[in-house]
Design an enzyme around this catalytic site. Structure first.
Site, short mmCIF file in Angstrom:
data_model
loop_
_atom_site.label_atom_id
_atom_site.label_comp_id
_atom_site.label_asym_id
_atom_site.label_seq_id
_atom_site.Cartn_x
_atom_site.Cartn_y
_atom_site.Cartn_z
N CYS A 121 70.44 -2.86 82.19
CA CYS A 121 70.52 -3.96 81.23
C CYS A 121 70.38 -3.46 79.80
CB CYS A 121 69.47 -5.03 81.54
SG CYS A 121 67.80 -4.39 81.77
N HIS B 23 62.95 -6.27 81.28
CA HIS B 23 64.37 -6.61 81.16
C HIS B 23 64.76 -6.58 79.68
CE1 HIS B 23 68.20 -8.28 82.25
NE2 HIS B 23 68.02 -9.35 81.50
#
Length: 944
Positions: A14, A261
């Protein structure tokens, strides 16, 4: 159309997606990448094969950027970013990728392409050092692509920049060597910003090293930043344009440095609108949603959350932003980026493939719907006629097949009833629950339409199997009643010759044997079909199991002698009445039958008499040999090479194995076989030479040989077969000088075989695989000694071995047998010395575990680092907390192999663990740090 397209997360990538999406909205960089020629499409400029890295990097970037807008018709961009990176540090990826991109584009002829990275991202500052004594100023110029700002102790971005440029004093041990003064002087050092790039990347150092724990941690403090940033106060030259406007915020969600994340908030330079890029998901930020740098933390306890400071208009606060990107404010109209023709052709080609795939899916769906309608009509028509009416003909069909016919839209496979057949080829009664009875009309339709077989109609049920099942069930039901009857009959004394001999062991367990036999018969009838489940191998396996079971004793076989007749030992059998025997025969019809008047085996009687005679002979032989060889029986009376006896100059040698076997026979002549041969060939090589030196026989090899007095050797030659005579002779020189004494052997030493044996032993120690070593954890710097109360540290099996070893030699189970060559021996792998190995001379190297010790399987070619990971799993001690040593030597080189470090089988390695970290709840993070990382290996980022 003309909408942003997300990027697929390939698994912990990510952070790569956030950088790519941010760089895509840098129009100048996008334009430059579009202008890079492609070897597949460019007509004039081709790219040579030796520039494969450049083609790979720019080609992937073009493919990604042309996918960034909605020209492609897929929902999100599929993995062109796969070759760029693997899961790793986000800040490190940014630096490495920019360096690779600059190096790749520097080979382009177009200056707008060649210099794009430097124009957009490269600035310059100087490290300035001023001598306090003479005032001399020293400058060291340096380029930068981002400024790394410390955020500890700060609340505003401008404070972080001020600290970055803060003056540093060089004093004491850190003094500066001044070229003018030609000596170390106190000085000051600071950074001066000389020029700034169009795109200013500010790295907020949220991930720092914690000295207390030895790991990285994340600083979750709030930092305030404005949408407009005036850099003029921080510049050395004040006469330029240094006003920047915020263009992107890169965010890390999560409280740990090892998990979380990554998300990007990026401003579209053409519309001025902000977007949230979260892998495949892209969301426009406006109104209340326009809170830059704000994302909810992942799995953070509510108690640890701190309140967000209030922010004025045009300013923002974030505890998760780790990179701020500012663009130089300009009044020029935003750049319009056109997609080149060759990339447009690539998009159209992909769109054509996508449309073809969609058409194929639509056609497949259309065909599936058509098949479904046909199947629906078929089921609708037959479902009512499926049940068989009373008195009407019917068929049995597999219930599993019928369910597939009802549930699946695709036509089922042909009907297969073979799994329900018995050994006689008919329907097995136990398989009826997995069958369905259907009408003959529907069965006819199924077999015409789908085929298969065999058909199982009303006459298909196997009568023989039904009768056998009933017999087994009847015996099972009456077993308990018969057990009581037999128990009462056994209490009655049998008179005359009407009874039968039955083994006592069989009588004790006959009910259990009967139940097991009935269950086996039950299973045999159930699995009698070799095609059961279509698995031929299961049949072979079941036959193998049957053979193994047949080797076990069945009922009344415990009184059968090896010749198949009645055994001679009456202690193992008793007479039962005729009524009791008939009851038992119902359950064991094949059991051997011996009437009361049956004579015992005549052959066994002869062997018994011979055995008694042999025992008497062995006792007499053992007594004579013990009397004749008193010195050989007692270790204390035997000579020693280390202190040669004065009364003789000659000593003879036999193997210690011969001595041990002879002692066992002398102590237990009725249980052990007599020793017939000395077996000295075990001490010689194939050439007939001795395998031991005089020095080795006084030390490590002394346990393999036994020394014999000359007078005792004469008696040994009379009592045993001597294959080879081995003699040691002492020759004394004139005078009293002990150094003049020489020792010679007959036969002489074979140097070649001796050297080969030693080399092979050393090689075996260095090239082992899956060998056992022991790791002992040291507590308070004190190792628990193995001999300190060893009985408390042993497992039960080890204690049993200890008791066995402590018995007199004659009482031990013989590890070696002269008849079969033995089992446990010292391994000596030299080919020319194979006879030595066969004779069974051994040297014990067994290690006994103690408390705090664990056994690990290792190989000589594995590294110390791999061993530390094994130790981590065994003791829950991280590799960097492990201090290992062996025989006082510290093991510190993680890349060295265990063989090169001197770790051999049965070694004991000491483990001393450093103090545990305070927060061991984060052990998962520790484990993640300890495991070897691939990093950016194989991605091209490190190739340049």
């Amino acid at each position: 159309q003309n909408a942003f397209v997300g990027l697929t997360n390939l698994g912990a990538t990510c952070y790569v997606n956030t950088f790519l999406q941010m760089w895509f909205l840098n129009l100048e960089l996008r334009q430059a990448l579009y202008l890079c020629p492609s070897s597949d499409h460019a007509s004039g400029e081709g790219i040579p094969k030796d520039k494969a890295v450049m083609e790979k990097t720019t080609g992937r970037g073009q493919s990604l950027f042309v996918s960034g807008k909605g020209e492609r018709r897929g929902q999100e961009s599929n993995p062109p970013q796969a070759g760029l990176a693997e899961s790793q540090d986000a800040q490190e990826f940014s630096k490495l990728f920019m360096s690779l991109l600059e190096d790749t584009l520097s080979k382009q002829k177009n200056p707008d392409v060649r210099n794009i990275v430097q124009k957009q991202f490269c600035g310059e500052y100087a490290y300035v050092t001023v001598c306090n004594q003479c005032g001399r100023e020293s400058k060291l110029l340096s380029k930068f692509y981002e400024l790394e700002l410390n955020i500890q102790g700060h609340k505003q971005l401008t404070d972080c920049i001020t600290e970055f440029l803060k003056e540093e004093k060089l004093e004491g041990d850190n003094r500066y060597f001044c070229e003018t003064c030609q000596s170390k002087q106190n000085a000051t050092r600071k950074i001066r910003l000389l020029s700034l790039p169009c795109t200013l990347n500010l790295q907020l150092m949220r991930f720092v090293f914690d000295r207390q724990t030895g790991h990285k941690k994340k600083l979750n403090t709030y930092i305030g930043f404005s949408e407009l940033l005036d850099m003029e106060p921080f510049m050395e030259q004040k006469n330029g344009v240094y006003v920047y406007e915020l263009s992107a915020v890169l965010i890390h969600r999560g409280v740990s440095a090892y998990s979380g994340h990554y998300i990007a908030h990026v401003k579209d330079p053409q519309t001025g609108e902000w977007y949230k890029f979260n892998d495949e998901d892209i969301e426009k930020m406006e109104g209340k949603k326009l809170q830059l740098g704000i994302e909810e933390d992942l799995a953070e306890p509510s108690k640890s959350q701190t309140r967000k400071p209030k922010c004025g208009k045009g300013t923002h606060c974030s505890r998760n932003a780790y990179m701020l990107v500012y663009r130089l404010q300009t009044r020029e109209k935003s750049l319009t980026v056109e997609v080149p023709a060759f990339l447009q052709e690539l998009v159209e080609r992909d769109n054509c493939k996508f449309e073809e795939w969609c058409n194929e899916m639509a056609e497949m769906r259309k065909q599936s719907v058509a098949r479904g309608k046909i199947k629906h009509e078929e089921v609708k028509e037959l479902y009512k006629k499926l049940p068989a009416e009373a008195g009407s003909p019917y068929d049995f069909i597999s219930l599993e097949w019928l369910q597939k016919w009802l549930d699946e839209s695709t036509p089922p496979k042909p009907i297969d009833n073979t799994a329900c057949l018995c050994a006689h080829g008919k329907l097995h009664p136990d398989k009826i629950p997995i069958m369905k009875r259907i009408s003959e009309y529907v069965a006819d339709f199924f077999y015409r339409r789908y085929g298969g077989g065999p058909r199982l109609n009303v006459k298909a049920l196997c009568k023989d199997c039904v009768v056998e099942r009933c017999r087994i069930l009847r015996l099972k039901n009456q077993l308990n009643e018969d057990y009581k009857t037999v128990t009462n009959l056994l209490k009655v004394t049998v008179k005359g010759n009407d009874g039968f001999w039955v083994g006592k062991a069989s009588l004790r367990s006959w009910r259990q044997l009967a139940l097991e036999q009935l269950n086996e018969q039950d299973e045999d009838t159930e699995h009698s079909n070799g095609k059961m489940n279509g698995n031929a191998q299961s049949k072979d396996e079941s036959n193998e199991e049957k053979r193994e079971e047949e080797e076990e004793l069945n009922f009344n076989e415990d009184i059968v002698c090896p010749h198949g007749d009645l055994c001679i030992s009456e202690n193992e059998r008793r007479v039962v009445s005729k009524e009791a025997w008939e009851k038992l025969k119902q359950y064991f019809p094949k059991a051997p039958e011996f009437p009361n008047n049956k004579e015992c085996c005549s052959q066994c009687k002869i062997l018994e008499r011979e055995g008694e005679e042999n025992e008497a002979l062995h006792k007499m032989m053992a007594s004579e040999q013990k009397t004749s060889l008193q010195n050989l029986f007692h270790d204390k009376c035997r000579p020693c090479l280390g202190s040669w006896p004065q009364e003789t100059d000659e000593l003879y040698i036999v193997s210690q194995f011969f001595v041990e076997e002879w002692r066992k026979f002398v102590r237990r002549p009725t249980r052990c076989s007599p020793v017939s041969s000395v077996g000295n060939s075990a001490l010689l090589c194939p050439h007939g030479g001795l395998m031991f030196t005089y020095a080795s026989m006084t030390k490590e090899d002394s346990k393999l040989i036994a020394l014999i007095w000359p007078n005792e050797w004469e008696r040994i030659q009379k009592l045993f077969v001597v294959d080879h005579v081995i003699k040691i002779t002492r020759t004394r020189a004139d005078g009293t000088d002990p150094k003049g004494t020489r020792f010679t052997s007959e036969p002489q030493l074979c140097p070649e075989c001796r050297e080969g044996l030693l080399c092979q032993q050393q090689r075996d120690l260095r090239e082992y695989t899956q060998a056992t070593i022991y790791v002992h954890k040291v507590v308070d710097n004190k190792k628990v000694m193995k001999d300190a109360a060893p009985e408390l540290n042993m497992s039960s099996s080890e204690a049993e071995e200890e008791r066995e070893e402590n018995k007199p030699e004659g009482e031990q189970d013989p590890d070696f047998n002269q008849a079969n060559g033995g089992a446990k021996r010292q391994k000596l792998s030299h080919q020319s010395y194979i006879t030595y190995q066969k004779q069974g001379i051994r040297r014990s190297t067994r290690h006994r575990k103690v408390r705090g010790e664990k056994a690990l399987l290792v190989s000589a070619n594995q590294t110390l680092k791999e061993l530390k990971i094994q130790i981590m799993h065994a003791f829950s001690v991280a590799p960097f907390d492990q201090n290992l040593s062996i025989d006082g030597k510290i093991l510190s080189d993680d890349t060295a192999t265990l063989g090169s470090l001197g770790v051999i089988p049965e070694s004991v390695i000491l483990l001393k663990a450093d103090e545990p970290i305070a927060d061991y709840a984060a052990m998962d993070d520790v484990m993640q740090v300890c495991m070897p990382e691939e990093g950016f290996k194989g991605t091209g980022l490190l190739g340049h």
